[in-house]
Design an enzyme around this catalytic site. Sequence first.
Site, mmCIF file in Angstrom:
data_model
loop_
_atom_site.group_PDB
_atom_site.id
_atom_site.type_symbol
_atom_site.label_atom_id
_atom_site.label_comp_id
_atom_site.label_asym_id
_atom_site.label_seq_id
_atom_site.Cartn_x
_atom_site.Cartn_y
_atom_site.Cartn_z
ATOM 1 N N ARG A 1 6.472 -9.192 16.515
ATOM 2 C CA ARG A 1 7.227 -8.104 15.907
ATOM 3 C C ARG A 1 6.645 -6.779 16.386
ATOM 4 N NH1 ARG A 1 6.500 -4.668 11.398
ATOM 5 N NH2 ARG A 1 8.176 -4.547 9.858
ATOM 6 N N ASP B 1 0.902 5.331 1.823
ATOM 7 C CA ASP B 1 0.351 5.917 3.045
ATOM 8 C C ASP B 1 -0.546 7.130 2.831
ATOM 9 O OD1 ASP B 1 1.465 4.016 4.664
ATOM 10 O OD2 ASP B 1 3.225 5.200 5.213
ATOM 11 N N HIS C 1 0.851 -1.187 0.000
ATOM 12 C CA HIS C 1 0.000 0.000 0.000
ATOM 13 C C HIS C 1 0.887 1.237 0.000
ATOM 14 C CE1 HIS C 1 1.164 -0.580 4.175
ATOM 15 N NE2 HIS C 1 0.917 0.701 4.380
ATOM 16 N N HIS D 1 4.730 -0.006 -0.131
ATOM 17 C CA HIS D 1 5.451 -0.837 0.833
ATOM 18 C C HIS D 1 4.490 -1.784 1.538
ATOM 19 C CE1 HIS D 1 4.012 2.728 2.994
ATOM 20 N NE2 HIS D 1 3.908 1.947 4.059
#
EC number: 1.14.11.7
Length: 568
Positions: free
Chosen positions: A522, A442, A440, A512
């Site tokens: 994570r 941002d 996607h 990204h």
Amino acid sequence: MEKFFKKQHQGLAGRFETSLGQLNKLEEAANAAHTFFMANPEHMEIQQDIENYKTTAGKVSLIDREAKPHMEDYTAGVRHYDKEEYGLAITFLERALKGYYAEDEDCQIMCEGPQRFEEHEYLEYKAGLYEAIADHYMQVLACKHDCVRELATRSGRISPIENFLPLHYDYLQFAYYRVGDYVKALECARTYLIFHPDDEDVLENAAYYEGLLEGILDPATIKPRKEAKALLRRHKLESHLLRVAAVGLGFTYTEPNYWKRYGARQDEHSVPSSISSEPEDGPRLSLTKKPAPKPDRELKEGGPLLYSDVKFVYNSQQLNGTQRVLLDNVISEEQCQELHRVASGIMLAGDGYRGKTSPHTPNERFEGATVLKALKYGYEGRVPLKSARLFYDISEKARRIVESYFMLNSTLYFSYTHLVCRTALSGQQERRNDLSHPIHADNCLLDPEANECWKEPPAYTFRDYSALLYMNADFEGGEFIFTEMDAKTVTASIKPKCGRMVSFSSGGENPHGVKAVTKGQRCAVALWFTLDPLYRELERIQADEVIAMLDQQHLGPSEMNINPKDEL
């Protein structure tokens, strides 16, 4: 209102897809899901549904039920062009043009409807006969004039593909050259030039094609296509009449730029001088990437990192992109551990994702917390106040580094700050083919099929820069990846670790995502910034007030509070 009903219609498509799935009509369900997804590429759940239908139903040919035929042919033509299948590219692009002009005729006819009263109440409309006739005619004329935008807009989108009609001829002039039809190549080049007569690249191409035809026929006999000339002539006349009417009738009219020059082919061919069969001294066809839209600010990078312990790793060129940077040692190992401890005490499943615990993939659980929540918990004694303030301080440190490195001339404000952890769910990691976070951008809606990123709602169009500050490395998978606009070609892959930060501009130049986290948890501090103070993060402003109150009470900053003496 039209856009409202369009969105409503797409919502029905999504629900229809669910119903078909429940009826076990998997191919129809897949098509309904695909139709919905083409208009809503940010909808992650539908994307996962499509993958599930592919797995369950086997090979399916996805069909967009709302697609415009001329747009589908154009997309297919560009796809073949990119594969250097020039014969097929010509077939589809010519068919797309035929469909475009047919759709234009239909659009013109559909504008001949009853008068609409959008700018004033119907019952209060007191115009005389001649004024009413003029109002109606101007509405019809404006509608017809807007057909150019309508035909260049994909189903479900608001923004049109820039330079859409001229692009057909730009692709075709080179495709015809590659198949040896120099007459058609010159014809298409000259057709493109009636839209953009000062395009140096295509002017050079046309001159080269003329040279190839010398001695065979007179190049002067090859004219731009009649249908393109007629459309452009009509469009200019409409524009003139609308401007005159705006002055005479006292309404505001601004002519849109329907054919921006920087909407251009994105290829990297350099011919013919690079082809051994062509003369070495022949003119060169400059068919490289055309200039991108000029940004509203000058793009720079390489400014000071402000803190002596921060280590530079890679710049944009080394990360194969634009406005990208990778840094290490932004925070220490001890600070990572402390931040991880405070995260476990304040994070809530689904926080920041409208309560959805698995917003991007059903195979991971997402938990998050904001800066204000951390400070609130610290003030109440539910977590150590020093640890809560650490979250606030490191985010401010990251903001200052990003602002300085990209050499911004104005203040960079927080748009959203989020501490987020994603945990692989046990028993659901075998045969995973999804991403932890799909590809996607941002601040725009990434549309890989169209090779576009639409800067329109529901995207956060006000975001200018993004950063991710990682807290740990004791997990499997979870690499951060940059891709091309196709959302497939990976240009850089980054393995998270404590203190590592990646930052980049938030637009379509930096698609990204995150690879699947297949084991462990994570964690990272995700930061989005804006240059527009109107879109400052409200919780951040409130957090600033809390910090000011704590300082007045002499409760003190964290040990790593930003201090001028830490700077270089």
